[in-house]
Write an enzyme that holds these catalytic residues in place. Structure first.
Site, PDB file in Angstrom:
ATOM      1  N   GLY A  60      46.152  30.171  39.513  1.00  0.00           N
ATOM      2  CA  GLY A  60      45.824  28.740  39.578  1.00  0.00           C
ATOM      3  C   GLY A  60      46.960  27.994  40.242  1.00  0.00           C
ATOM      4  N   GLY A  61      47.073  26.713  39.922  1.00  0.00           N
ATOM      5  CA  GLY A  61      48.098  25.890  40.554  1.00  0.00           C
ATOM      6  C   GLY A  61      49.423  25.938  39.785  1.00  0.00           C
ATOM      7  N   TRP A  93      38.743  28.257  40.496  1.00  0.00           N
ATOM      8  CA  TRP A  93      37.330  28.240  40.876  1.00  0.00           C
ATOM      9  C   TRP A  93      37.013  28.954  42.179  1.00  0.00           C
ATOM     10  CZ3 TRP A  93      37.635  25.705  45.424  1.00  0.00           C
ATOM     11  CH2 TRP A  93      38.689  24.797  45.576  1.00  0.00           C
ATOM     12  N   ASN A  94      37.999  29.179  43.021  1.00  0.00           N
ATOM     13  CA  ASN A  94      37.672  29.839  44.284  1.00  0.00           C
ATOM     14  C   ASN A  94      37.719  31.347  44.080  1.00  0.00           C
ATOM     15  OD1 ASN A  94      40.550  29.639  43.936  1.00  0.00           O
ATOM     16  ND2 ASN A  94      40.735  30.490  45.962  1.00  0.00           N
ATOM     17  N   CYS A 105      44.180  30.529  48.594  1.00  0.00           N
ATOM     18  CA  CYS A 105      45.618  30.458  48.296  1.00  0.00           C
ATOM     19  C   CYS A 105      46.454  30.895  49.488  1.00  0.00           C
ATOM     20  CB  CYS A 105      45.938  31.304  47.084  1.00  0.00           C
ATOM     21  SG  CYS A 105      45.388  33.000  47.253  1.00  0.00           S
ATOM     22  N   GLU A 117      50.234  21.472  49.255  1.00  0.00           N
ATOM     23  CA  GLU A 117      49.060  22.321  49.387  1.00  0.00           C
ATOM     24  C   GLU A 117      47.821  21.441  49.322  1.00  0.00           C
ATOM     25  OE1 GLU A 117      47.837  24.850  46.085  1.00  0.00           O
ATOM     26  OE2 GLU A 117      47.346  26.448  47.483  1.00  0.00           O
ATOM     27  N   GLU A 140      49.897  33.951  39.633  1.00  0.00           N
ATOM     28  CA  GLU A 140      49.523  33.938  41.058  1.00  0.00           C
ATOM     29  C   GLU A 140      49.169  32.498  41.390  1.00  0.00           C
ATOM     30  OE1 GLU A 140      49.648  36.267  43.244  1.00  0.00           O
ATOM     31  OE2 GLU A 140      50.026  37.970  41.938  1.00  0.00           O
ATOM     32  N   LEU A 141      50.019  31.849  42.171  1.00  0.00           N
ATOM     33  CA  LEU A 141      49.862  30.396  42.327  1.00  0.00           C
ATOM     34  C   LEU A 141      49.529  30.016  43.772  1.00  0.00           C
ATOM     35  CD1 LEU A 141      52.847  29.530  39.983  1.00  0.00           C
ATOM     36  CD2 LEU A 141      50.476  30.016  39.384  1.00  0.00           C
ATOM     37  N   LYS A 149      38.801  33.948  31.063  1.00  0.00           N
ATOM     38  CA  LYS A 149      38.348  32.556  31.107  1.00  0.00           C
ATOM     39  C   LYS A 149      38.008  32.198  32.549  1.00  0.00           C
ATOM     40  CE  LYS A 149      39.938  27.905  31.210  1.00  0.00           C
ATOM     41  NZ  LYS A 149      38.931  27.731  32.206  1.00  0.00           N
TER      42      LYS A 149
HETATM   43  P1  NAD Z   1      44.150  25.033  38.133  1.00  0.00           P
HETATM   44  O1  NAD Z   1      45.550  25.450  37.944  1.00  0.00           O
HETATM   45  O2  NAD Z   1      43.778  23.616  37.956  1.00  0.00           O
HETATM   46  O3  NAD Z   1      43.173  25.857  37.162  1.00  0.00           O
HETATM   47  C1  NAD Z   1      43.215  27.267  37.068  1.00  0.00           C
HETATM   48  C2  NAD Z   1      42.663  27.710  35.725  1.00  0.00           C
HETATM   49  O4  NAD Z   1      43.558  27.274  34.694  1.00  0.00           O
HETATM   50  C3  NAD Z   1      41.299  27.126  35.382  1.00  0.00           C
HETATM   51  O5  NAD Z   1      40.507  28.138  34.783  1.00  0.00           O
HETATM   52  C4  NAD Z   1      41.636  26.034  34.373  1.00  0.00           C
HETATM   53  O6  NAD Z   1      40.600  25.747  33.469  1.00  0.00           O
HETATM   54  C5  NAD Z   1      42.815  26.670  33.653  1.00  0.00           C
HETATM   55  N1  NAD Z   1      43.666  25.729  32.921  1.00  0.00           N
HETATM   56  C6  NAD Z   1      43.863  24.414  33.151  1.00  0.00           C
HETATM   57  N2  NAD Z   1      44.739  23.892  32.257  1.00  0.00           N
HETATM   58  C7  NAD Z   1      45.109  24.906  31.435  1.00  0.00           C
HETATM   59  C8  NAD Z   1      46.000  25.018  30.329  1.00  0.00           C
HETATM   60  N3  NAD Z   1      46.681  23.969  29.855  1.00  0.00           N
HETATM   61  N4  NAD Z   1      46.147  26.223  29.744  1.00  0.00           N
HETATM   62  C9  NAD Z   1      45.496  27.293  30.214  1.00  0.00           C
HETATM   63  N5  NAD Z   1      44.624  27.264  31.263  1.00  0.00           N
HETATM   64  C10 NAD Z   1      44.436  26.071  31.861  1.00  0.00           C
HETATM   65  O7  NAD Z   1      43.768  25.541  39.606  1.00  0.00           O
HETATM   66  P2  NAD Z   1      42.473  25.196  40.453  1.00  0.00           P
HETATM   67  O8  NAD Z   1      42.568  23.801  40.951  1.00  0.00           O
HETATM   68  O9  NAD Z   1      41.259  25.635  39.701  1.00  0.00           O
HETATM   69  O10 NAD Z   1      42.701  26.233  41.662  1.00  0.00           O
HETATM   70  C11 NAD Z   1      43.464  25.977  42.769  1.00  0.00           C
HETATM   71  C12 NAD Z   1      44.852  26.573  42.684  1.00  0.00           C
HETATM   72  O11 NAD Z   1      44.809  27.986  42.490  1.00  0.00           O
HETATM   73  C13 NAD Z   1      45.595  26.376  43.993  1.00  0.00           C
HETATM   74  O12 NAD Z   1      46.915  25.989  43.787  1.00  0.00           O
HETATM   75  C14 NAD Z   1      45.516  27.761  44.630  1.00  0.00           C
HETATM   76  O13 NAD Z   1      46.468  27.997  45.623  1.00  0.00           O
HETATM   77  C15 NAD Z   1      45.655  28.635  43.445  1.00  0.00           C
HETATM   78  N6  NAD Z   1      45.184  29.997  43.758  1.00  0.00           N
HETATM   79  C16 NAD Z   1      46.117  31.019  43.809  1.00  0.00           C
HETATM   80  C17 NAD Z   1      45.703  32.312  44.145  1.00  0.00           C
HETATM   81  C18 NAD Z   1      46.683  33.470  44.217  1.00  0.00           C
HETATM   82  O14 NAD Z   1      46.263  34.615  44.082  1.00  0.00           O
HETATM   83  N7  NAD Z   1      47.956  33.255  44.423  1.00  0.00           N
HETATM   84  C19 NAD Z   1      44.358  32.562  44.407  1.00  0.00           C
HETATM   85  C20 NAD Z   1      43.474  31.495  44.369  1.00  0.00           C
HETATM   86  C21 NAD Z   1      43.903  30.222  44.023  1.00  0.00           C
END
Ligand code: NAD
Length: 490
Positions: free
Chosen positions: A227-228, A150-151, A283, A382, A249-250, A174
């Protein structure tokens, strides 16, 4: 007035079946309704992307023509930046100062990949057979499932869409279920730029239905996920279904290492920007500050003063320096980690509370924890919020050991005036990015990605575009002699 957004499948904007409410984090009230993509919607979108991947409207374009489409998209993003920024601020609470400048930069990412589209080349091989010419073609990999958190959704999707479209792939993007408005609006710019139907499809929905269906779909060739780490494990398991290649990218727990020869005023500004920008929901947030013992107290005093002077308020106001957190779930997590850290022995230097009345939105004070050791929860986990954990060290070796004492490895910072020490520390740090005497610089031209739990693969630069291609080796026999009968012995 609650606004309604639409999803974009096969060149058509549609409401979709179900929908869900989106909250404005600065008020905590519903301001928009988003389409909730079902598994059936995902299937339609992937099939549209697959059709488009094989259709002459897309495959018949030269790489230069693809570049021109990307260039048009860049112009549209730049022209619509104020509107997109206002939507991102409304839907995520990220302050308007940041969304405006970041979206201007998003256009630069599309422009960079527009220029790169016709520079993705194959090569010839000096093969060890005299009557053969071997060339290696680079071909687009296929349908990409791009998933963002979301960020900074516009930015995090640009680092995927730029290279994948330059390479000739098609995509189902997505958006996160939190704050998807700017991406759904961005789809209108894709449409206006003139991409053929199905090349770019934009959906939003929840992980368990939309994300799951997308990452397991048999027609998906690659998954580009941000994502995470917990979700990344699901994504990797899901990719076992379609054997899609993945980039991840986590998160991060990035260290900022400050030696006592550094200019502490300058360091304090970099640390504040590094951890409190985007309300810490970044991140690369420099959330672990490691300070050489002699500079520890003076730097802490400076940081406390700066943190307490930060203007917290309405994210749409250009004077605001910290806005709300994006979700209540996020604030609950931060409150839990801060409470545990204090119970474990961390000293609360400033912050640690909700910033404004709860009815006004999801605000949290900029917070500094002085930590006696690296086992404190806020040093290890984190938070994705405006919380800085501070540790001290005596020697360079101790600083490096502390910096690398993490499962993550995304970004890092080093502040010192010693050139030789800067080089030594750069070599020793386990992180995908090291900033020396600066923090948080990014560019489309520079690779970005992590070590360890921070992910695999790199975004940015030429290599990112190559990741969306695969090679095809072409053997051409150059001899006019007939091929001899293989069963006749000579
Ligand atoms: P999240 O992992 O909860 O969600 C990320 C995305 O994955 C969302 O669109 C979500 O709907 C989707 N998702 C959830 N479950 C899924 C599944 N089973 N299959 C497929 N997709 C699924 O992350 P968040 O809480 O939205 O974001 C925060 C995290 O993102 C933090 O850990 C942050 O550090 C990381 N992040 C990393 C970077 C980078 O470039 N390294 C940049 C920004 C954020």
């Amino acid at each position: 007035m609650v606004q309604r957004f639409q999803q974009y499948i096969d060149g058509v904007f549609e409401d979709g079946g179900a929908s869900f409410d989106s909250l404005d984090p600065s008020t905590g009230k519903v301001w928009a309704q988003m389409p909730r993509a079902s598994a059936a919607d995902v299937d339609r979108a992937v099939r549209a992307a697959h059709r488009a991947f094989n259709a002459p409207e897309w495959t018949g374009l030269t790489a230069t023509q693809r570049g021109k489409l990307l260039s048009r998209l860049a112009d549209l993003v730049a022209a619509k930046a104020p509107h997109l920024a206002q939507l991102e601020t409304a839907d995520t609470g990220k302050i308007i100062r940041e969304t405006r400048s970041q979206i201007g930069y998003v256009a630069d990412y599309y422009r960079y990949y527009a220029g790169l589209a016709d520079k993705i080349q194959g090569f010839t091989v000096p093969v060890d057979k005299p009557d053969m010419d071997v060339t290696v073609r680079r071909e687009p990999i296929g349908v990409v499932a791009a998933i963002v958190p979301w960020n900074s959704q516009l930015f995090l999707s640009a680092v995927k869409l730029g290279p994948l479209l330059a390479a000739g792939c098609t995509v189902v993007l997505k958006a996160s279920e939190d704050g998807p408005a700017p991406l759904l609006e961005f789809a209108r710019l894709v449409h206006e730029a003139g991409f053929p139907p199905g090349v770019v499809n934009v959906l939003t929905g929840f992980g368990e239905d939309c994300g799951q269906a997308l990452t397991t779909h048999p027609l998906v060739a690659r998954i580009a996920f941000t994502g995470g780490p917990g979700t990344a494990r699901h994504v990797l398991r899901n990719s076992a279904e379609n054997l899609a290649s993945t980039s991840l990218e986590l998160g991060g727990k990035s260290p900022v290492v400050v030696f006592d020869d550094a200019d502490l005023d300058s360091v304090a500004n970099a640390v504040v920007a590094g951890v409190f920008a985007a309300t810490g929901q970044s991140c690369v947030a420099g959330s672990r500050l490691l300070v050489q013992r002699g500079a520890h107290q003076p730097l802490l005093t400076l940081l406390k003063r700066k943190a307490e002077a930060i203007r917290i308020g309405d994210p749409q106001d250009m004077d605001t320096e910290i806005g709300p957190l994006a979700t209540r779930r996020q604030r609950d997590h931060i409150e839990d980690v801060v409470a545990r850290s204090v119970a474990e022995g961390a000293a609360l230097i400033t912050g640690g509370k909700r910033a404004l009345d709860d009815s006004e939105g999801i605000y949290y004070q900029p917070t500094i924890l002085d930590c006696p050791n690296a086992t404190i929860s806020s040093v290890r986990e984190e938070l994705f919020g405006p919380v800085l954990s501070v540790l001290s060290f005596d020697t360079e070796a101790e600083a490096i050991a502390l910096a690398n004492d993490t499962a993550y490895g995304l970004a890092s910072g080093v502040f010192t005036t010693s050139l030789t020490r800067a080089h030594r520390v750069v070599r020793a740090l386990r992180a995908g990015v090291v900033w020396v005497n600066t923090y948080r610089a990014v560019s489309p031209i520079v690779p970005f990605g992590g070590y360890g739990l921070s992910g695999q693969g790199r975004e940015g630069g030429l290599d990112a575009a190559l990741e969306y291609t695969r090679t095809k080796s072409v053997w051409i026999r150059t001899s006019d002699e007939p091929i001899s009968d293989p069963f006749v012995m000579r």
